[in-house]
Design a protein around this motif. Sequence first.
Motif, PDB file in Angstrom:
ATOM      1  N   GLN A 195     -35.707 -33.109 -45.553  1.00 42.02           N
ATOM      2  CA  GLN A 195     -36.696 -32.046 -45.317  1.00 42.02           C
ATOM      3  C   GLN A 195     -36.127 -30.800 -44.640  1.00 42.02           C
ATOM      4  O   GLN A 195     -36.883 -29.965 -44.164  1.00 42.02           O
ATOM      5  N   MET A 196     -34.814 -30.679 -44.617  1.00 40.79           N
ATOM      6  CA  MET A 196     -34.184 -29.391 -44.300  1.00 40.79           C
ATOM      7  C   MET A 196     -33.095 -29.192 -45.347  1.00 40.79           C
ATOM      8  O   MET A 196     -32.441 -30.165 -45.745  1.00 40.79           O
ATOM      9  N   THR A 197     -32.899 -27.954 -45.795  1.00 37.67           N
ATOM     10  CA  THR A 197     -31.843 -27.735 -46.777  1.00 37.67           C
ATOM     11  C   THR A 197     -30.488 -27.707 -46.060  1.00 37.67           C
ATOM     12  O   THR A 197     -30.418 -27.481 -44.842  1.00 37.67           O
ATOM     13  N   GLU A 198     -29.448 -27.901 -46.842  1.00 37.70           N
ATOM     14  CA  GLU A 198     -28.108 -27.853 -46.244  1.00 37.70           C
ATOM     15  C   GLU A 198     -27.839 -26.468 -45.655  1.00 37.70           C
ATOM     16  O   GLU A 198     -27.182 -26.338 -44.615  1.00 37.70           O
ATOM     17  N   GLU A 199     -28.381 -25.454 -46.316  1.00 38.99           N
ATOM     18  CA  GLU A 199     -28.214 -24.082 -45.812  1.00 38.99           C
ATOM     19  C   GLU A 199     -28.861 -23.934 -44.416  1.00 38.99           C
ATOM     20  O   GLU A 199     -28.289 -23.320 -43.514  1.00 38.99           O
ATOM     21  N   GLU A 200     -30.031 -24.515 -44.260  1.00 36.39           N
ATOM     22  CA  GLU A 200     -30.711 -24.456 -42.956  1.00 36.39           C
ATOM     23  C   GLU A 200     -29.927 -25.218 -41.891  1.00 36.39           C
ATOM     24  O   GLU A 200     -29.753 -24.741 -40.754  1.00 36.39           O
ATOM     25  N   ILE A 201     -29.454 -26.398 -42.267  1.00 37.33           N
ATOM     26  CA  ILE A 201     -28.695 -27.216 -41.311  1.00 37.33           C
ATOM     27  C   ILE A 201     -27.438 -26.470 -40.878  1.00 37.33           C
ATOM     28  O   ILE A 201     -27.121 -26.380 -39.688  1.00 37.33           O
ATOM     29  N   ARG A 202     -26.747 -25.894 -41.866  1.00 32.22           N
ATOM     30  CA  ARG A 202     -25.493 -25.189 -41.558  1.00 32.22           C
ATOM     31  C   ARG A 202     -25.741 -24.008 -40.629  1.00 32.22           C
ATOM     32  O   ARG A 202     -24.937 -23.735 -39.730  1.00 32.22           O
TER      33      ARG A 202
END
Length: 396
Positions: A195-202
Amino acid sequence: MLDVKTGRYVENPAILITDGTIMEIGTQGALTAPANAEVIDLPGHTLLPGFIDMHTHLTGKATLHGYRRLGVSSGDKAVTAIVNGEKTLAAGFTTVRNLGSGGYEITSVRDAINRGEIDGPRIFAATVSLGGTGGHCSDNNLLPPEAEAVGEGVADGPWALRAKVRQNIKYGADLIKICSTGGVLSKGTIPGVQQMTEEEIRAVVEEAHMRGLKVASHSHGTEGIKAAIRGGVDTIEHSSFLDDEAIRLAKRHGTALSMDIYNTEYILGEGEKAGMLEESLAKERVVGGRQRESFTRAVEAGVTVVFGSDSAVYPHGDNPKQFSRMVRFGMTELQAIRAATITAAEVLGQGEWLGQITPGYAADIVAVTGDPLEDITALEGVDFVMRDGKVYKDAR
Ligand code: ARG
């Protein structure tokens, strides 16, 4: 005394402590104490470094789950955290990583402990947990739309999340907690689903690392685990649905896994009485078993696994019960002890002064009767607790 670095016992040790720091280690008779030193004799005991729990929620209570949580005020949470800090310390945990809540109460508790005004463990605080709208740990999904309830940690998109990281740092966070997948105890989220994109996590990781903070990610599901590892987080919490690639990625990126494998017993045994939603119990029936299998596989594969219990799901102070489960599901006794001492300290980024009984290190020492390398349940009855050279418990 267990030397957690070598894995060997030192017989009849003598430890000289000055101003909360271990100065010298010798053996009784050979090491002479300065004339004015206070002598604490612990015959018949095994000394270990104070334990580190990498996943606690001191502001939460095991009797307050589901809708019962809605009545909890910020003041309630602060008081609860003080009480739970005392229980956690008395159980032998001299350091905790507090992995988030919906507010900043924990910083007041941490600071009061650091000033010596109240007793408790050393706290590394994540403050507000971050994630997207409707997310596990970031949002409050219990209320209907017209209540317009939005969690403090809600942010959608990389820049909104970066702003939340900055806000947490502004209000005293020592590290950042995100939730990259759904969870067991939140309403309407699915543990296996990202429920979070990799872009958001990064973006969160870049922002936090730039400021010198580490990132812990609640991740049950396989894709959410992989996205978090690729995104650069430092620890994966729960780590329930690991596959071979996730294990390879964790090894390659040096990501540590923290796995709360005691919780499933508490949730399935006591959860209903504690107010957990029926959907949570249903989710746990799937997650618990898979998590324990994943634990065994991760340990076999040589991934770094640290002690993280997610206290508040189960009662604070019962933290040591997880040690025996870690042994049952694949660790040696020494590995389980290291997971809560030397290894945890390294993963915290505090391996130069925490997690070992050795000169130059903080005088965090616990004592138990029995031989924990033979019977790990010896750690469930800590008789003596010292943190920073101060005795907080002496129940011999
Ligand atoms: N806080 C976690 C969640 O809600 C608890 C998971 C507990 N279950 C387990 N098998 N470890 O997802």
